[in-house]
Structures are given as structure tokens and as C-alpha cells.
Design an enzyme around this catalytic site. Structure first.
Site, short mmCIF file in Angstrom:
data_model
loop_
_atom_site.label_atom_id
_atom_site.label_comp_id
_atom_site.label_asym_id
_atom_site.label_seq_id
_atom_site.Cartn_x
_atom_site.Cartn_y
_atom_site.Cartn_z
CE1 TYR A 119 3.67 2.02 -2.09
CE2 TYR A 119 3.43 -0.35 -2.29
CZ TYR A 119 3.57 0.90 -2.87
OH TYR A 119 3.61 1.01 -4.23
CE1 TYR A 234 1.99 6.21 -8.97
CE2 TYR A 234 -0.38 6.46 -9.24
CZ TYR A 234 0.74 5.66 -9.15
OH TYR A 234 0.61 4.29 -9.23
CB THR A 532 0.30 1.08 -5.01
OG1 THR A 532 -0.96 1.40 -4.41
CG2 THR A 532 0.84 2.28 -5.78
#
Length: 576
Positions: A119, A234, A532
Site C-alpha cells: 500500500y 491480484y 483496496t
């Protein structure tokens, strides 16, 4: 009946979607001809001390819009009072929620798992947002400090119908499935238009019985009919997680629910900077200037029930949340099922209106065209004392906050639960505990409660769970402590995973735009994965830097998929 209702409600999206698809095909070359001169006027990228002239308007009050406002203030030096965020609901945060009272119980519509390694922009942004509870610390520091003190290591990831905790170290693949995954990882996305995961593995139905599939599916909420695009992304983006999917050790947890740990400190920062928060104000349409360029000129608003128009000036920008996965969600309670939702995705309707006005603004219909494929149901349990949580701890071997998902793989509903560290809400009394769960197959009849999951009361959902835990003999004493069990039906929560064409998602800043961008889980960001927090923040950063002409680095997607050590570990995992 649901299909008929849905088709009736989605006729406009269908008609507009066809036009939007045709409009999107020719968009990319337009960018080279237009859309640069006005950006240069807004901001001198070599001198960020220049105060921007114009105003910024955000359509939708989710994480992406809040992050975009923060970037405008921090990196563009835009005064907060030049920024307005429109939100149709009375509360901001979008799909990052967490709310409730000790008397009526608490609600988590879902749990958003963070990841420390992947992230990139999320952590960078929140290093500049002060914590509300830790003076002198940032939100990033607060979250990572908490996570390092409460590491995740699930000991009961999959549970069978007999209540046995399964050994899931092995992924369960055969050689054919390993080769199919390898081929997928290396297949260009351009060859995967409209394909589903099930189509890719059509010659190996065994794939959908493997430990890997049950764990990957429930961790990220995939379905067999989900987009192969997203599954591939993913697999590539989360390749680090592949080797630890059985323990979920890569999951990063927030100290409280995501609304209180992420949204509230960000909103507090923005309010102190003077940002204008316009709640109960829905943008119903956007008018654009004539010509080939994409220049937003007028916002049509329903402000506390009153319609009005807002005209943009030459140096203004408009950043629109083009869809929301928690659109049309409904809540029930202990004795009432969540009402059948009205199949009207408000954000999708706005997207459909603008998509036919200009080239390159995408096509909402593939995402919002079939709520039967995109829905699932969650439930949040609030209890007095910790009796039930202690029973789950003794059963699973995980203290609250350490175990991530527990999935009942043979459940007709494919039910999973998550027990967070307590307390999970700032107003949660010390003598109350909460946890949440969800099921992916809401139309199926329960194994013990002989009703479809979507038709169940909170009490019935908890009863089904207790039976899967083989604790039905403790039901009466457990129910005596229950404050509430709140079901939440979300018809479009998996919409971002629907099969699509490459052109169906618009670019963050569409080709030819002079002042308009789109942010959400429904925009196109190469190599990154939807559903996300990072996707929302990355989209906001791209939008702001591009429209404002900021020459500053956006954290790239970390290429773990090209790291030889990571790849070797992934191959070894596939043979475990």
C-alpha cells in the site's frame, strides 16, 4: 423475480452503457491533442509555493475524495476553503465505515485489510496525517505500531462441516492447475476481455475445491464468475501474500474499525484546513463544454432536497467518484432481515449520464448489470461480556485480533467470521465485545437454518454460525448476552470484480480532459488491484497531480512479481 426487477431498474444503464462502450474506443489518441494548457495555468510545477487560483470540487465523500483534498492542500498548496466535497449521505467515508452504539449494537459492513508492503501511496499519505489518539504520531505510525504489536497468524483458516480445523499448508494444486496459473500470470491482459475465472479453469474444475481457492476467494471476496483481469492482477500484485495465504500474516490491522482509524483523522485534518464538507448534497448530473475536450462546466445538485446548479470557473477542477461498491446497502437487526435493496446504484446512474456525453468515460453496465452476481451479506454481532469470543478463542487458538478470517468451507453460504482486537469502536464499553462475518452465497438455503441467507434475521445468522462451530448446545446462554446482530445486504459490493472489457473502466484522467477526473474502485490504474484502500488513494493522487500539473513522483506499484526470490518462494508454495 429479482432478475425482472433488476432488468427494469437497469434499463437506462443498459441503453447508456452501449453508447458509452462505443464512445470509449476512440478516446486514447485525443489526449495528445488537448488537455495540457489549462493544467499549466493552475500550478507552476517548478514552484509549488504558488497558490492555485481555482477551486476544487469532489463528487462523493469517500476515501478517494478525502485523500485528493489532502494532496491538494499538502502538495499543491491549495487553501482548504477552495475545496468542497459533496456527499449525498450525512456522513463521510464512503465504504470505510464503522458505526453504532452500546444500546443498539455496532455495524461493520466489511473489513478492509491493509498491507504494509504493497500500500505504497496509502502509507505515504497517512504519514502526513496526525493521529487523533497519539499526539506527535502520524496515522501510519499509529497503525503500524499497533499491527506490529498484534501480529496476524491464523490458526483456523478453514473449517470443515464436522468442525475440524483443517491443515491448509498445502495449496492442493495438481500439475495442470499450476501450469494454468503460470500461464495466466504471463498472459497479456489484452487477451482477457470479458473472461471469467471459471472459463480459464474450465478444464480443471478441481481448482475450485483446492485449499488455495477457498482461502483466496474468501480473503478477497472473489467468485467463480469474477473477472479474470482482477484475479490475474491480484495474483501478481499480492504474490507476497500467496505464500502466506494460509496464515494471512501479511494482513495489517488498524487499532479500531477503518472509519475511526482512517477516515476520522483524515476528515479532522481537512476540516482544520478549512475544507468545505457539503453533506446531504447529491450531484445528480454534470454538464460539459462543447467540443472534443472534456471540460466540466456545471454541477447539478440536490442540496438537502433543494435542486440548484453550480457553475465551474476556468481554473476550477472537478474530481468525481464514478461508482461506489456499497451503493444501496440495507440493514436489519436481531429480529429483522436486511430489507431487499432497491436496485438503484445512485453513483452508477451519475456515471451512466456522463459516460454518454464524452468519449473515454467508461461504461457502468458490466459492473451494475446483475446484482445476483455482485451481492453478499455481512453481519455484526454485539454482545455483553466476552463469553462467545472466549469460546471462539479456545476453539481457534487465536486471541481476538490475531486470527483474521475463519472460513466454514462446507457452508452453503460460504460463511466466514473475523474477530478483531477489542475494543473495535471508541465508544464500545469494556464489558461489550463485537465481531463480524459474511457469506458469499446469499441465495442458498442454510445448512441449519433452512432459509436463504438474505432472508435471515440477525438471530438466525448467529444460530447458523453457532451450529457450524458445533456450539448449538450453548445457544441459549450465548443469546442471552447478545445486544444485537445486524445483517447488512450489499447488492453491488463485488461489482468491481465483474467481467469487463479493457475500455469499460475509464482512466483516472480521461484522454482530452482539461479539468475533470474520476476516482473509485471503477477506474483503470494499470497493474494495481481494486477493492483496496491503496487503489482509492493512488487514484486520487494521480487525479490531483495530473490536473494540477504537479511534477512529483507517485509511488509506483512495487514489482514483487519480478523479484526472483519472491517468485521462487511462490513456486515452492504451489508445490507444498
Amino acid at each position: 423475480m429479482l432478475k425482472k426487477m433488476e432488468k427494469s431498474n437497469m434499463m437506462k444503464l443498459l441503453a447508456l452503457g452501449a453508447a458509452a462502450t462505443a464512445a470509449g474506443v476512440a478516446a486514447r489518441t485525443l489526449y495528445e491533442r488537448t488537455g495540457k494548457s489549462k493544467k499549466a495555468k493552475r500550478m507552476d510545477s517548478k514552484n509549488n509555493s504558488v497558490i492555485p487560483k481555482g477551486k476544487a470540487y469532489f463528487v462523493g465523500g469517500g476515501l478517494g475524495s478525502l485523500a485528493g483534498a489532502a494532496y491538494l492542500i499538502r502538495d499543491c498548496k491549495m487553501p482548504g476553503n477552495q475545496i468542497t466535497i459533496f456527499e449525498g449521505m450525512p456522513i463521510f467515508g464512503g465504504s470505510n465505515d464503522g458505526i453504532g452504539t452500546p444500546e443498539k449494537g455496532f455495524v461493520c459492513r466489511g473489513g478492509r485489510m491493509l498491507n504494509e508492503e504493497t500500500y505504497e501511496n496509502f502509507w505515504e499519505l497517512f504519514r502526513s496525517i496526525p493521529s487523533l489518539s497519539k499526539p506527535g504520531r502520524s496515522v501510519t505510525e499509529e497503525i503500524l505500531d499497533f499491527d506490529h504489536a498484534h501480529p496476524t497468524s491464523a490458526k483456523a483458516r478453514l473449517i470443515d462441516k464436522d468442525g475440524t480445523i483443517l491443515d491448509v499448508k498445502s495449496m492442493g494444486f495438481n500439475q495442470k492447475e499450476r501450469m494454468a496459473l503460470l500461464k495466466l500470470m504471463n498472459t497479456p491482459e489484452e487477451k482477457l476481455d470479458d473472461m471469467t475465472i471459471e472459463e480459464w479453469f474450465a478444464d480443471s474444475p478441481h481448482f475450485f475445491t483446492t485449499n488455495f481457492w477457498y482461502m483466496w476467494q474468501t480473503t478477497f471476496a472473489f467468485q467463480k464468475w469474477s473477472s479474470l483481469f482482477e484475479f490475474r492482477r491480484y495474483m501478481r500484485r499480492m504474490i507476497l501474500e500467496f505464500s502466506r495465504i494460509n496464515t494471512l500474516e501479511g494482513v495489517t490491522r488498524t487499532p479500531l474499525n477503518q472509519y475511526d482509524s482512517v477516515i476520522r483523522p483524515l476528515e479532522s485534518y481537512l476540516r482544520k484546513e478549512g475544507v468545505i464538507f457539503a453533506e446531504n448534497c447529491t450531484v445528480t448530473d454534470i454538464d460539459f463544454a462543447e467540443g472534443d475536450e472534456i471540460t466540466a462546466k456545471v454541477l447539478h445538485l440536490t442540496d438537502h432536497g433543494v435542486t440548484r446548479m453550480l457553475e465551474l470557473e476556468d481554473d476550477d477542477i472537478c474530481i468525481m467518484t464514478n461508482a461506489c461498491m456499497t451503493d444501496s446497502a440495507t440493514l436489519g437487526d436481531l429480529h429483522t432481515p436486511a430489507p431487499a435493496p432497491v436496485l438503484r446504484p445512485i453513483s452508477g446512474e451519475l456515471w451512466s449520464k456522463v459516460a454518454v456525453k464524452k468519449q473515454g468515460l467508461g461504461n457502468p453496465y458490466p459492473f451494475f448489470g446483475d446484482a445476483n452476481e455482485t451481492n453478499w451479506l455481512s453481519f455484526t454481532v454485539t454482545s455483553k461480556g466476552n463469553k462467545l469470543l472466549k469460546l471462539i478463542e479456545d476453539y481457534s487458538g487465536n486471541i481476538p485480533g490475531s486470527g483474521a478470517l475463519m472460513t466454514f468451507k462446507d457452508s452453503n453460504w460460504l460463511m466466514s467470521i473475523v474477530v478483531a482486537a477489542q475494543p473495535h469502536f471508541p465508544n464500545q464499553p469494556m464489558d461489550q465485545t463485537i465481531f463480524w462475518g459474511y457469506g458469499l452465497y446469499t441465495d442458498k438455503i442454510g445448512d441449519y437454518i433452512k432459509k436463504p441467507m438474505k432472508d435471515c434475521t440477525g438471530e438466525e445468522l448467529l444460530t447458523e454460525l453457532l451450529c457450524h462451530l458445533h456450539m448449538e448446545d450453548r445457544k441459549d446462554e450465548i443469546m442471552a448476552d447478545v445486544v444485537n446482530v445486524i445483517p447488512c445486504m450489499m447488492p453491488y459490493v463485488d461489482a468491481q470484480f465483474q467481467p469487463r472489457k479493457m475500455v469499460d473502466r475509464p482512466e483516472v484522467v480521461p484522454a482530452g480532459s482539461t479539468n475533470f477526473a474520476m476516482i473509485s474502485q471503477f477506474v483503470e490504474i494499470p497493474d494495481d488491484m481494486v477493492f483496496t484502500e491503496e487503489y482509492s488513494v493512488r487514484a486520487a493522487r494521480i487525479a490531483v497531480y495530473t490536473l494540477m500539473g504537479i511534477d512529483k513522483k507517485i509511488c509506483p506499484v512495487t514489482p514483487y512479481v519480478k523479484d526472483p526470490k519472491v517468485l521462487v518462494k511462490a513456486v515452492q508454495t504451489s508445490y507444498r
